[in-house]
Scaffold this motif. Sequence first.
Motif, PDB file in Angstrom:
ATOM      1  N   TRP A 175      23.498  96.640 -12.835  1.00 47.55           N
ATOM      2  CA  TRP A 175      22.216  97.166 -12.106  1.00 47.55           C
ATOM      3  C   TRP A 175      21.493  98.084 -13.080  1.00 47.55           C
ATOM      4  CZ3 TRP A 175      22.957 101.304  -7.390  1.00 47.55           C
ATOM      5  CH2 TRP A 175      21.709 101.540  -6.747  1.00 47.55           C
ATOM      6  N   ASP A 210      16.997  97.436  -6.981  1.00 43.94           N
ATOM      7  CA  ASP A 210      18.033  98.308  -6.163  1.00 43.94           C
ATOM      8  C   ASP A 210      19.304  97.663  -5.932  1.00 43.94           C
ATOM      9  OD1 ASP A 210      17.308  96.148  -4.781  1.00 43.94           O
ATOM     10  OD2 ASP A 210      16.649  97.005  -2.792  1.00 43.94           O
ATOM     11  N   LYS A 211      19.423  96.782  -6.837  1.00 46.22           N
ATOM     12  CA  LYS A 211      20.690  96.011  -7.055  1.00 46.22           C
ATOM     13  C   LYS A 211      20.725  95.163  -8.291  1.00 46.22           C
ATOM     14  CE  LYS A 211      20.171  94.455  -2.913  1.00 46.22           C
ATOM     15  NZ  LYS A 211      20.220  93.894  -1.491  1.00 46.22           N
ATOM     16  N   SER A 212      22.115  94.381  -8.467  1.00 46.84           N
ATOM     17  CA  SER A 212      21.949  93.717  -9.591  1.00 46.84           C
ATOM     18  C   SER A 212      21.065  92.385  -9.381  1.00 46.84           C
ATOM     19  CB  SER A 212      23.478  93.248 -10.007  1.00 46.84           C
ATOM     20  OG  SER A 212      23.784  92.422  -8.833  1.00 46.84           O
ATOM     21  N   ARG A 220      29.871  92.339  -6.125  1.00 48.08           N
ATOM     22  CA  ARG A 220      29.735  92.800  -7.589  1.00 48.08           C
ATOM     23  C   ARG A 220      30.209  91.834  -8.491  1.00 48.08           C
ATOM     24  NH1 ARG A 220      30.164  97.466  -4.563  1.00 48.08           N
ATOM     25  NH2 ARG A 220      29.288  99.261  -4.953  1.00 48.08           N
TER      26      ARG A 220
END
Length: 293
Positions: free
Chosen positions: A15, A19-21, A157
């Motif tokens: 990340w 706001d995320k990977s 994830r």
Amino acid sequence: MEIGEGDTILFWHHWWIGDKSLSVMFPRLFYLSNNQRGTIKSMGDWVDEKCEWKLSWNRELSGRDLEQANTLHSLINRARANAAAKDGWRWKPSPNGCFSVKTAYKVLCSEKNPTVHPHEDNIWSLIWKAAVPFKTRTTAWRILKGRLPTCDELQKRQVSFQNADILCGFCKVKDETINHTFFECFKADEVWKEILRWIGKQTTMNHKAKEHLLAFINLGNKDDSHFLLVVWLCTIWCIWKERNVCKFNQGVWRKEKLVAEIKTRIWGWMEAFKMQRITSDFRRWFTEAKLHG
């Protein structure tokens, strides 16, 4: 995350922007990428602070995929780096870049933080000031923020599981999520019903963490609210510990033992934190924890 040389930050999995990977934000493009485990450094060349990206796909992009690629480029072109430095983490709210619970709490309670609604400020304040061990408070915070490592969160994830491994550690029927583990699973629900009987209440509880907490601490009057908060925190803490035992150590679910542990821990915490009790008779209290209202 601060980008330096870019040789330790995985382009798709870490990340580092947004706001995320990127693998979560652009799952289709991740699937089409020829370099799914590549670092930022391997995906382009840095010129000054900007990068000339060289993304490679396993087929020619068109239509929706091409639109997504354009969106991806618009996002990653905002990235800046210091190619002469090492990659590293930096906690922006702190002047020295180091994380602290104090600065995290200030961020959560700040009126300038759009992710925290006004009525939530009191929740965080109550939890961080509760007369319970620090680990219990942080576990509750992670539950309420959806950041506990349940199977569904780990899958986001890119952690892989066998089909059976994603199931609830208690019922072995439903997929493991935060709300299911603590509130929806019929075995966890049995524990809450026993706790409600213990404090002399009968009600149907919401299965969402925040709503469940708010409803629980309002079961009594103002004098009962802190005690009810401690009960709630202890119950979720013990459920989580039991989940880990069942999930990783082939533990056997025993409702009676778990409920007894919850009551015993609460009594111990009340003594350790010098909380006022209605009675000093442990046996009577263990059978029925009377509230003021």
